[in-house]
Design an enzyme around this catalytic site. Structure first.
Site, PDB file in Angstrom:
ATOM      1  N   TYR A   1     -55.140  56.059 -20.163  1.00  0.00           N
ATOM      2  CA  TYR A   1     -54.876  57.129 -21.139  1.00  0.00           C
ATOM      3  C   TYR A   1     -54.874  56.609 -22.573  1.00  0.00           C
ATOM      4  CZ  TYR A   1     -53.596  59.857 -17.059  1.00  0.00           C
ATOM      5  OH  TYR A   1     -53.618  60.504 -15.851  1.00  0.00           O
TER       6      TYR A   1
ATOM      7  N   ILE B   1     -60.143  59.841 -23.853  1.00  0.00           N
ATOM      8  CA  ILE B   1     -59.018  59.151 -23.218  1.00  0.00           C
ATOM      9  C   ILE B   1     -59.454  58.618 -21.861  1.00  0.00           C
ATOM     10  CG2 ILE B   1     -56.702  59.451 -22.263  1.00  0.00           C
ATOM     11  CD1 ILE B   1     -56.168  61.487 -24.388  1.00  0.00           C
ATOM     12  N   CYS B   2     -59.088  57.375 -21.601  1.00  0.00           N
ATOM     13  CA  CYS B   2     -59.424  56.756 -20.311  1.00  0.00           C
ATOM     14  C   CYS B   2     -58.606  57.417 -19.209  1.00  0.00           C
ATOM     15  CB  CYS B   2     -59.149  55.259 -20.358  1.00  0.00           C
ATOM     16  SG  CYS B   2     -59.420  54.412 -18.782  1.00  0.00           S
ATOM     17  N   ALA B   3     -59.241  57.616 -18.072  1.00  0.00           N
ATOM     18  CA  ALA B   3     -58.557  58.267 -16.953  1.00  0.00           C
ATOM     19  C   ALA B   3     -57.530  57.357 -16.291  1.00  0.00           C
ATOM     20  CB  ALA B   3     -59.589  58.719 -15.925  1.00  0.00           C
ATOM     21  N   ILE B   4     -57.566  56.077 -16.612  1.00  0.00           N
ATOM     22  CA  ILE B   4     -56.650  55.119 -15.970  1.00  0.00           C
ATOM     23  C   ILE B   4     -55.482  54.781 -16.890  1.00  0.00           C
ATOM     24  CG2 ILE B   4     -56.448  52.804 -14.984  1.00  0.00           C
ATOM     25  CD1 ILE B   4     -59.362  53.034 -14.150  1.00  0.00           C
TER      26      ILE B   4
END
Length: 545
Positions: free
Chosen positions: A544, A539-542
């Site tokens: 999600y 999952i992307c930290a920005i």
């Protein structure tokens, strides 16, 4: 509803068209120098010349003409239309007088006093004059909106007398009597309406005083601005002036001009049409409307009808008009000779066109970048965006090439062309970023380090802009040290160095430092392992996702 809308449009057109002659009169009065006119008369003839004896009367009438023009300019539309109808009636009565006089002269030349039906030529002249007089009477009755057509039929008396076989010498006196009778009717009409201007002025003063007392002078000015439609009025006035200038040129020339001659004709015609404050204002508003039209077409070309839903108040063409006005006032444009004014206008119009191109870039830049990032597959949209960018890339460079062909390179010219060079550089940067977006779309996979690549592209063309500004300052310093020094030139160099070099360098360095700090912070983060990616489902930290 449709009829009401059409009538409102007609009233708006009449509100502008009927006021154009008043500004034309102001233009003529400004161009006519009464003092120089009488000085020429004094030098060319004796002091007892009748025209020279009435010098002060002519000066008085000159200023009365100014007052009359301003009154016609500010007169309400209903009264203005009525005034034009009165003038039209007077012209028709004069035409009736001319018809009657020509008929009497033709009868005197023929010398025939017998019955009309025995002479075909006399019958033909009589029929023609009768039809003309009936048309004049009917038109006067329609214009004045009255059924009393006999009020305008005095010029029929010579025809009636000829029909009754009155001698030709007597018909001459009858024609003069008809003229006197018509003149008395006109004088009676003027005397009966003598107090109308006073009443209008009194009512206008009362209304103006009430508006100023309640709303203030600013509201009064805005109300007059909207009612008189001054921008459209001055634009129509200038276009009429320019059309007359072009028509006068081509009507006195037999051979068609060449391409270079057409450009010179265009500039000299504009120069001839901005030799007074009124025509200069007309040119300013014309340029504003042209800029507005170009920017509107640019929006429509890029977005279609959706462009009119989110209209930007910044792109209304007023910037270009104000730029033209300021440069014209600062350089004393209207005080120059025509040839000098034409060359100065070429530079001013170059600056105005460069400003329009910059505004077009401000419109196109976010649309092109959004189109590249949105993954829109419409080829027509991409073609419109890319074609406009190519135009904004090539045309400023062509303008720079053309103006360098006509003028010698110096510091002032370099400042003027630098804006067009910067426009081309900005368009080039926009196109490169658009290409990067499209490459990423074609590959169907994210390009590694795309953010760094875009930052490098932005930084490169920002650096090129800085180099152009630095080169302009360096050229100006060299010209000041080894050429002609002036206070104005040194001031411009200092301002250009501060705003376009020093501040731009500070912003660029701050951007670089912020970028470096961001990179260091990102690199300080631990690298995720394969197990962590699987555990958190990548999952992307920005976002999600």
């Amino acid at each position: 509803l449709v009829a009401m809308a059409v009538w409102e449009r007609v009233e708006a057109v009449l509100n502008v068209g009927l006021r154009v002659p008043s500004i034309m009169l102001l233009e003529v009065l400004y161009r006519w120098d009464v003092s120089s006119f009488f000085q020429k008369i004094q030098r060319s003839s004796l002091n007892n010349n009748p025209l020279f004896q009435y010098k002060y009367l002519a000066l008085y009438l000159h200023y009365v003409g100014y007052i009359l023009s301003l009154v016609l300019l500010t007169l309400p539309r209903q009264h203005l239309m009525r005034l034009y109808l009165y003038v039209l009636t007077a012209v028709l009565l004069f035409a009736g007088h001319q018809l009657s006089r020509d008929y009497v002269r033709s009868e005197l030349d023929s010398g025939y006093e017998g019955p009309l039906y025995l002479d075909p030529l006399s019958m033909n002249r009589f029929t023609t004059a009768l039809i003309g007089q009936l048309v004049v009477c009917t038109l006067c009755s329609c214009v004045m909106q009255t059924k009393q057509i006999w009020l305008f039929s005095a010029h029929l008396l010579p025809l009636v007398a000829r029909l009754c076989l009155v001698p030709l010498e007597t018909i001459v006196f009858i024609n003069r009597f008809a003229m006197i009778l018509t003149g008395l009717e006109v004088l009676y009409f003027l005397a009966s309406n003598l107090l109308v201007p006073y009443n209008l002025a009194k009512n206008a003063y009362r209304e103006l005083a009430q508006v100023v007392e309640v709303y203030g002078l600013l509201a009064l000015g805005m109300s007059l601005w909207n009612q008189l439609v001054l921008p459209m009025l001055f634009m129509c006035f200038w276009l009429v002036l320019f059309t007359l200038q072009i028509y006068t040129y081509f009507s006195t020339r037999n051979q068609p001009p060449s391409r270079e001659r057409l450009l010179f004709l265009f500039l000299t015609s504009i120069a001839e049409c901005c030799c007074s404050p009124y025509s200069l204002l007309g040119l300013v508003f014309t340029v504003s409307f042209v800029a507005l039209g170009v920017l509107t077409l640019c929006k429509f070309y890029l977005q279609g009808y959706r462009a009119f839903m989110n209209d930007n108040a910044m792109h209304r063409g007023m910037t270009e008009g104000i730029t033209l006005l300021i440069l014209s006032v600062q350089t004393g444009l209207i005080e120059l000779q025509v040839i000098h004014r034409a060359f100065l206008l070429s530079i001013i119009l170059f600056i105005v066109v460069a400003s329009i191109l910059q505004s077009m870039l401000e419109i196109a830049d976010p649309i092109v970048l959004a189109l590249g990032a949105s993954r829109d597959k419409s080829l027509w949209k991409h073609f419109r965006a890319v074609s406009l960018c190519l135009f904004l890339l090539i045309f400023p460079a062509y303008m720079v090439y053309m103006i360098c062909q006509f003028f010698h390179m110096d510091f002032w010219l370099l400042i003027i062309i630098s804006s067009s060079i910067l426009t081309s550089l900005q368009v080039l940067g926009t196109l490169l970023i658009y290409v990067l977006f499209m490459v990423e779309e074609i590959r169907k996979a994210p390009v590694e380090n795309m953010d760094e690549v875009m930052y490098f592209v932005n930084g490169t063309y920002r650096l090129l802009e800085f180099v152009v500004a630095l080169f302009v300052v360096a050229y100006g310093v060299c010209e000041t040290l080894f050429g002609q020094w002036s206070v104005m030139g040194s001031t411009i160099i200092l301002l250009h160095a501060y705003y376009n070099v020093w501040l731009r360098a500070q912003l660029g360095w701050q951007s670089f430092l912020l970028r470096r700090d961001a990179v260091h912070k990102i690199q300080s983060l631990p690298t995720a392992s394969a197990l962590q990616l699987q555990q958190y489902n990548d999952i992307c930290a920005i976002c999600y996702q």
